[in-house]
Design an enzyme around this catalytic site. Structure first.
Site, PDB file in Angstrom:
ATOM      1  N   LYS A 138      32.414 -10.766  19.449  1.00  0.00           N
ATOM      2  CA  LYS A 138      33.058 -11.509  18.360  1.00  0.00           C
ATOM      3  C   LYS A 138      32.088 -11.698  17.181  1.00  0.00           C
ATOM      4  O   LYS A 138      30.931 -11.318  17.262  1.00  0.00           O
ATOM      5  CB  LYS A 138      33.578 -12.847  18.878  1.00  0.00           C
ATOM      6  CG  LYS A 138      34.573 -12.710  20.050  1.00  0.00           C
ATOM      7  CD  LYS A 138      35.913 -12.135  19.615  1.00  0.00           C
ATOM      8  CE  LYS A 138      36.693 -11.498  20.746  1.00  0.00           C
ATOM      9  NZ  LYS A 138      37.275 -12.357  21.733  1.00  0.00           N
TER      10      LYS A 138
HETATM   11  C1  LIG Z   1      38.337 -12.637  22.720  1.00  0.00           C
HETATM   12  C2  LIG Z   1      39.713 -13.092  22.572  1.00  0.00           C
HETATM   13  C3  LIG Z   1      40.281 -14.047  23.420  1.00  0.00           C
HETATM   14  C4  LIG Z   1      39.588 -14.567  24.642  1.00  0.00           C
HETATM   15  O1  LIG Z   1      38.352 -15.115  24.416  1.00  0.00           O
HETATM   16  P1  LIG Z   1      37.296 -15.203  25.629  1.00  0.00           P
HETATM   17  O2  LIG Z   1      36.209 -16.039  25.055  1.00  0.00           O
HETATM   18  O3  LIG Z   1      36.870 -13.822  25.953  1.00  0.00           O
HETATM   19  O4  LIG Z   1      37.988 -15.872  26.764  1.00  0.00           O
HETATM   20  C5  LIG Z   1      41.567 -14.475  23.163  1.00  0.00           C
HETATM   21  N1  LIG Z   1      42.272 -13.990  22.123  1.00  0.00           N
HETATM   22  C6  LIG Z   1      41.777 -13.066  21.302  1.00  0.00           C
HETATM   23  C7  LIG Z   1      42.597 -12.597  20.155  1.00  0.00           C
HETATM   24  C8  LIG Z   1      40.494 -12.579  21.506  1.00  0.00           C
HETATM   25  O5  LIG Z   1      40.011 -11.630  20.688  1.00  0.00           O
END
Ligand SMILES: *Cc1c(COP(=O)(O)O)cnc(C)c1O
Length: 391
Positions: A186
């Site tokens: 991210k």
């Molecule tokens: C990464 C992501 C999640 C989940 O996040 P985690 O921290 O991996 O549990 C949920 N929704 C979207 C759109 C994501 O990109």
């Protein structure tokens, strides 16, 4: 065996500041939720322009807590995009509610179509989950208005959109609750980690308690001598984040504006060089969306091929050049866990299904260079020129 990518899809950007922050926590001897987490939350409130920020163990945990805090459960429906990571749909099922998928606006605008959302609202609808695909905000103004008119909650899956805003209001502050992720790919990274945002004091209290077993006080409070015991108001979870990750998150949050600015410049480079592909029937998602600072967090560079075969050929060509690409995302209603029962509604998600079949995600990360963008697009153009073998 893993491939040694010459251009990876994404990459973390750490320097000695992250190391120092994490070492500092190790030396302090207090590793579980405490002062670093509290400061991280305060700094996130400041950066995201929201009233409350509650740090959690992941974005998925954040979405789970959002649904629970809004008392969504069996018999309820939650309208959400079919073009999304699986977490939101999974957590909807986890609380006993039913996901109802709505279509995207267009292949170039793969976020919720408010008109289609409205058509799917029933007496059982309790919430709408908007996802800001690739860091480009969904139409939150219209979605919020729609939710208000029908007295349902807007939840933001803002996992892609940290640092983006609409009309001066940060993503995560448009809905009743927002969820962010700091997973390793991210825009800001803690390894695993996330943040829940809300402007509502009582929702914030619920999320805080549910994050830690439903308990009314924390180990940290007791350590500081603020409390000796606690009550459990409602069964909760252990979705806490620790001090190591919070310290890492604080450093990354401090660099976020710089990271997102770099991503934005690279997105501009992709746009400027995309014409040869457009001539061959390709599209760049959000081609015409504004790109001023904070208009988008530019989390992903998503392109849409004229067909699935052309997309697959591009992916193969890039791989042969050791350039990593990806798909965001497989079509959720086609997953085994979601494809049972009445399938008629699936046929009404034609834009979502086409997007999922034809999308390719191209590399984008702060340390990438413009010449890498050129190499990526060269690979895609080469694959588009090659005649496809007839099937
Ligand atoms: C990464 C992501 C999640 C989940 O996040 P985690 O921290 O991996 O549990 C949920 N929704 C979207 C759109 C994501 O990109």
């Amino acid at each position: 065996m893993s491939i040694d990518w010459e251009i990876p899809l994404s990459d973390v950007s750490f320097d000695e500041r992250e190391s120092k922050a994490v070492l500092g926590v190790l030396r302090s001897g207090w590793l579980t939720m405490g002062g670093q987490v509290q400061t991280f939350e305060e700094e996130f409130v400041e950066a995201a322009g929201c009233r409350h920020a509650i740090a959690v163990s992941s974005g998925t945990a954040g979405l789970h807590l959002a649904l629970l805090a809004l008392d969504i459960g069996p018999g309820d429906e939650v309208i959400q995009p079919a073009v999304n990571f699986i977490a939101s749909a999974n957590m909807t099922l986890a609380v006993g509610a039913a996901p109802v998928f709505a279509d995207i606006t267009a292949l170039e605008t793969p976020t919720l179509d408010p008109g289609d959302v409205e058509r799917r609202i029933t007496s059982r609808t309790k919430a709408v989950v908007a996802m800001h695909y690739g860091g480009f905000p969904a139409d939150v103004a219209r979605l919020r208005e729609l939710c208000r008119a029908h007295d349902i909650a807007l939840i933001e899956d803002a996992c892609h959109a940290v640092g983006a805003e609409v009309e001066g209001a940060g993503m995560g502050s448009w809905g009743a609750i927002g969820a962010f992720s700091f997973f390793s790919n991210k825009n800001m990274v803690t390894g695993e980690g996330g943040m829940v945002t809300t402007g509502d004091d009582s929702l914030a209290d619920s999320v805080r308690r549910l994050r830690s077993h439903g308990m009314t006080t924390l180990t940290w409070d007791r350590h500081k001598g603020h409390a000796y015991s606690y009550d459990v108001l409602r069964p909760g979870f252990n979705y806490r984040i620790d001090e190591l990750r919070a310290a890492l998150g604080r450093v990354q949050l401090g660099k976020l504006a710089e990271f997102n600015d770099r991503r934005r410049k690279l997105m501009e480079a992709y746009r400027e060089r995309f014409a040869p592909l457009e001539e061959r029937g390709w599209m760049l998602a959000f081609r015409d969306a504004p790109l001023w600072p904070r208009a988008s967090s530019c989390h992903l560079c998503a392109a849409v091929a004229p067909s699935r075969e052309v997309r697959d050929a591009a992916q193969r060509e890039l791989k042969s050049r050791r350039i990593q690409s990806s798909l965001h995302y497989p079509f959720i209603p086609a997953f085994s866990a979601f494809s049972e029962g009445d399938e008629a509604w699936r046929e009404t998600l034609t834009r979502s299904e086409a997007f999922c079949e034809r999308e390719i995600t191209l590399p984008l990360f702060p340390a990438m260079t413009e010449s890498m963008v050129e190499r990526v697009l060269e690979g895609v153009v080469t694959s588009a020129k090659t005649r496809q073998p007839s099937r």
